[in-house]
Scaffold this active site. Structure first.
Site, PDB file in Angstrom:
ATOM      1  N   ASP A  47       0.677  -1.239   0.128  1.00  0.00           N
ATOM      2  CA  ASP A  47      -0.009  -0.116   0.117  1.00  0.00           C
ATOM      3  C   ASP A  47       0.821   1.202  -0.022  1.00  0.00           C
ATOM      4  OD1 ASP A  47      -2.548  -1.188  -0.021  1.00  0.00           O
ATOM      5  OD2 ASP A  47      -2.881  -0.800   2.108  1.00  0.00           O
ATOM      6  N   LYS A  69      -3.315   3.681  -2.546  1.00  0.00           N
ATOM      7  CA  LYS A  69      -4.184   4.712  -3.070  1.00  0.00           C
ATOM      8  C   LYS A  69      -3.710   6.064  -2.613  1.00  0.00           C
ATOM      9  CE  LYS A  69      -8.293   1.445  -2.205  1.00  0.00           C
ATOM     10  NZ  LYS A  69      -9.347   1.123  -1.645  1.00  0.00           N
ATOM     11  N   MET A 181      -8.521   9.075   8.844  1.00  0.00           N
ATOM     12  CA  MET A 181      -8.789   9.392   7.429  1.00  0.00           C
ATOM     13  C   MET A 181      -9.856  10.634   7.616  1.00  0.00           C
ATOM     14  SD  MET A 181      -9.251   5.639   5.945  1.00  0.00           S
ATOM     15  CE  MET A 181     -10.370   5.124   7.509  1.00  0.00           C
TER      16      MET A 181
END
Length: 255
Positions: A47, A69, A181
């Site tokens: 990741d 991402k 997040m």
């Protein structure tokens, strides 16, 4: 979709998925078990938040594939990642899915384990240090006697892009609130506290926790959007709200 099977030259391959937590950033914070499994891996799907220095632990023949991402950029969908898990497990054998922090804390790690099992792939889970635990590098304990007796972990962005309603429940206690997040929702988070009459709750934002470029800011949650902008704090960051962020008054000038 057809199953992917080993060909005759690969009939000794035993497909296995290892969902492995890379820790908060500092490569030395990976577990010893994680280090050993990286050394043995035949393929690694990693990741964006997994420190790429960890890839140096792998053997020269290990296939390394980026599936991360990044904000505002095109990224591999979960369906595409699942297909890669299946492909590489049946082709190479031992596949490490290297995910930042702990894969079972807002990391979709269990979703990938469930998928792998449905495809007949053996699975192993190796936990990692989650990013909120790196708050100690900023002298912020998550709990502290007589100050905070618990911790709420809340996602700042649900699947539909909205803020979790659990935040309003967390606000009703004296527990430390940690939001993952949440930078895109920082203004909404601050407004939620203001509307509840708790805008003067101490808070902190920590970016790149545990890394050399780590930086942070502290202040009242009502001022945090402006403070984060002034100090240029963006993704990836964790937001910590509660009295534990104000124990040593290091940054009183930001309140």
């Amino acid at each position: 979709m057809d199953e992917i099977h080993c060909n005759s030259s690969q009939n000794s391959v035993i497909p296995e998925l290892i969902v492995l937590g890379a820790g908060p950033g500092d490569p030395e914070l990976i577990t010893m078990k994680g280090y050993r499994l990286l050394q043995q891996a035949d393929a690694v799907l990693y990741d964006n938040l997994a420190n790429q220095q960890l890839l140096s632990y792998t053997k020269p023949t290990c296939e390394k594939v980026y599936v991360g991402k990044r904000p505002y950029e095109r990224y591999a969908s979960q369906e595409e990642i699942n297909e890669l898990i299946k492909k590489y497990a049946y082709t190479y054998g031992s596949v490490v899915r290297l995910k930042g922090g702990d894969p079972f804390i807002f990391g979709r790690g269990f979703e990938e384990i469930v998928y792998a099992r449905s495809q007949g792939i053996k699975t192993t889970f190796v936990p990692g240090i989650t990013s909120m635990q790196a708050s100690g590098f900023e002298d912020i304990p998550l709990t502290h006697r007589a100050v905070s007796e618990g911790v709420w972990m809340v996602t700042g962005t649900k699947k539909d892009g909205t803020l979790s309603a659990d935040l309003r429940l967390a606000m009703q206690s004296n527990a430390t609130v940690v939001i993952y997040m949440g930078m895109k929702q920082l203004t909404v988070i601050a407004d939620t506290y203001i509307q509840a009459g708790r805008g003067d709750t101490p808070a902190a934002v920590i970016q790149h926790a545990s890394l050399p470029q780590q930086k942070s800011v502290r202040g009242f949650i009502k001022n945090m959007p402006a403070l984060a902008e002034t100090h240029q704090l963006t993704y990836p960051s964790i937001i910590i709200i509660g009295q534990v962020t104000d124990l040593n008054h290091k940054h009183e000038n930001t309140y």
